[in-house]
Design a protein around this motif. Structure first.
Motif, short mmCIF file in Angstrom:
data_model
loop_
_atom_site.label_atom_id
_atom_site.label_comp_id
_atom_site.label_asym_id
_atom_site.label_seq_id
_atom_site.Cartn_x
_atom_site.Cartn_y
_atom_site.Cartn_z
N SER A 175 4.83 12.79 -12.01
CA SER A 175 4.05 13.76 -11.23
C SER A 175 2.69 13.14 -10.99
N ALA A 176 2.55 12.50 -9.84
CA ALA A 176 1.35 11.71 -9.58
C ALA A 176 0.08 12.56 -9.66
N SER A 177 -0.95 11.94 -10.22
CA SER A 177 -2.25 12.60 -10.29
C SER A 177 -3.31 11.66 -9.72
N THR A 178 -4.45 12.22 -9.33
CA THR A 178 -5.48 11.41 -8.69
C THR A 178 -5.99 10.30 -9.60
N ASN A 179 -5.95 10.52 -10.91
CA ASN A 179 -6.43 9.46 -11.82
C ASN A 179 -5.43 8.31 -11.96
N GLN A 180 -4.32 8.39 -11.27
CA GLN A 180 -3.38 7.28 -11.22
C GLN A 180 -3.56 6.43 -9.97
N THR A 181 -4.57 6.75 -9.18
CA THR A 181 -4.95 5.89 -8.06
C THR A 181 -5.43 4.56 -8.63
N SER A 182 -4.77 3.48 -8.22
CA SER A 182 -5.06 2.18 -8.83
C SER A 182 -4.27 1.09 -8.15
N MET A 183 -4.53 -0.16 -8.57
CA MET A 183 -3.70 -1.29 -8.19
C MET A 183 -2.68 -1.51 -9.31
N TYR A 184 -1.41 -1.60 -8.94
CA TYR A 184 -0.33 -1.81 -9.92
C TYR A 184 0.26 -3.20 -9.71
N LEU A 185 0.30 -3.93 -10.82
CA LEU A 185 0.82 -5.30 -10.78
C LEU A 185 2.03 -5.42 -11.68
N CYS A 186 3.05 -6.08 -11.14
CA CYS A 186 4.25 -6.38 -11.91
C CYS A 186 4.23 -7.86 -12.25
N ALA A 187 4.80 -8.22 -13.39
CA ALA A 187 4.88 -9.63 -13.79
C ALA A 187 6.20 -9.86 -14.52
N GLY B 132 1.26 15.45 -7.54
CA GLY B 132 2.47 16.14 -7.92
C GLY B 132 3.75 15.47 -7.46
N GLU B 133 3.65 14.52 -6.57
CA GLU B 133 4.85 13.83 -6.10
C GLU B 133 5.39 12.89 -7.17
N LYS B 134 6.68 12.64 -7.12
CA LYS B 134 7.29 11.64 -7.97
C LYS B 134 7.24 10.31 -7.21
N VAL B 135 6.73 9.29 -7.87
CA VAL B 135 6.50 8.01 -7.21
C VAL B 135 7.28 6.91 -7.92
N PHE B 136 7.93 6.08 -7.11
CA PHE B 136 8.68 4.94 -7.65
C PHE B 136 8.03 3.65 -7.14
N LEU B 137 7.69 2.77 -8.07
CA LEU B 137 7.23 1.44 -7.71
C LEU B 137 8.28 0.45 -8.19
N GLU B 138 8.74 -0.39 -7.25
CA GLU B 138 9.83 -1.30 -7.58
C GLU B 138 9.33 -2.73 -7.67
N CYS B 139 9.92 -3.47 -8.58
CA CYS B 139 9.56 -4.87 -8.77
C CYS B 139 10.85 -5.67 -8.95
N THR C 72 0.64 -3.46 -5.78
CA THR C 72 0.76 -2.28 -4.94
C THR C 72 -0.48 -1.43 -5.14
N ARG C 73 -1.20 -1.20 -4.06
CA ARG C 73 -2.37 -0.33 -4.17
C ARG C 73 -1.93 1.10 -3.87
N TYR D 203 0.85 -1.19 0.00
CA TYR D 203 0.00 0.00 0.00
C TYR D 203 0.88 1.24 0.00
N LEU D 204 0.43 2.25 -0.75
CA LEU D 204 1.20 3.48 -0.86
C LEU D 204 0.23 4.64 -0.98
N VAL D 205 0.49 5.69 -0.22
CA VAL D 205 -0.32 6.90 -0.31
C VAL D 205 0.60 8.06 -0.64
N LYS D 206 0.29 8.74 -1.72
CA LYS D 206 1.12 9.86 -2.18
C LYS D 206 0.24 11.08 -2.47
#
Lengths: 114, 114
Positions: A80-92, A16-23, A109-110, A10-13
């Motif tokens: 630059s995170a935006s509200t429409n990028q709120t989602s579940m992100y899956l890596c494969a 406008g923040e820069k967000v990194f999701l690692e897999c 990652t939610r 889980y991640l809350v940002k």
């Protein structure tokens, strides 16, 4: 067992923040993928990579970038995170023969952008 | 690219009954058709797949059929159990098979009532 791990469940940002999701995958797979999953829209491919430093756009790359400096690691970046990028992100990840091999997914990652 | 349509979006069955999920695809170049099951809080996991040179494949209570002429394939689950409750995704390779990508349907939420 093949294992695909994602840095956060889980991640809350903030907007406008820069967000990194690692897999990270531990099976020496050549192919890695980033999807986002939204209710009613299924799994939509953002970017994928078939080799180190190689990347291909998926169906919804706008607002995202990726990095693959090492074979086992594939990062998704929201510049630059935006509200429409709120989602579940899956890596494969998967290994050739391409297109006929199993994709192994991480737990997801939610991400919530406020 | 490939377009995969999946129906129904939700399916409720009584324990012991059969469940059928259907998918159609658009690209005649598709040659591999996997099915994934996603349990709550987890990433999707491959449960069965079929290649274009096979018309039907069975694994215990699950089976998949493929009609290449009509461009559709189906998942059949017999003697359903509560643990079969999950989201199921079908997928096809399209012309992206050389790079390992899959095109997913939008998913079916299966609920099995005891």
């Amino acid at each position: 067992d093949v294992k695909v791990t994602q840095s956060s469940r889980y991640l809350v940002k903030r907007t406008g923040e820069k967000v990194f999701l690692e897999c990270v995958q531990d099976m020496d797979h050549e192919n890695m993928f980033w999807y986002r999953q939204d209710p009613g829209l299924g799994l939509r491919l953002i970017y994928f990579s078939y080799d180190v430093k190689m990347k291909e756009k998926g169906d919804i790359p706008e607002g995202y970038s990726v990095s693959r400096e090492k074979k086992e690691r594939f990062s998704l970046i929201l510049e630059s995170a935006s509200t429409n990028q709120t989602s579940m992100y899956l890596c494969a990840s998967s290994s050739p023969p391409s297109g006929k091999s199993e994709q192994y997914f991480g737990p997801g990652t939610r991400l919530t952008v406020t | 690219g490939e377009n995969v349509e999946q129906h129904p979006s939700t399916l409720s069955v009584q324990e012991g009954d059969s469940a059928v999920i259907k998918c159609t695809y658009s690209d005649s170049a598709s040659n591999y058709f996997p099915w994934y099951k996603q349990e709550l809080g987890k990433g999707p996991q491959l449960i069965i797949d079929i290649r274009s040179n096979v018309g039907e494949k069975k694994d215990q209570r699950i089976a998949v059929t493929l009609n290449k002429t009509a461009k559709h394939f189906s998942l059949h689950i017999t003697e359903t159990q509560p643990e079969d409750s999950a989201v199921y995704f079908c997928a096809a390779t399209g012309r992206g098979s050389t790079l390992g990508r899959l095109y997913f349907g939008r998913g079916t939420q299966l609920t099995v009532w005891p």
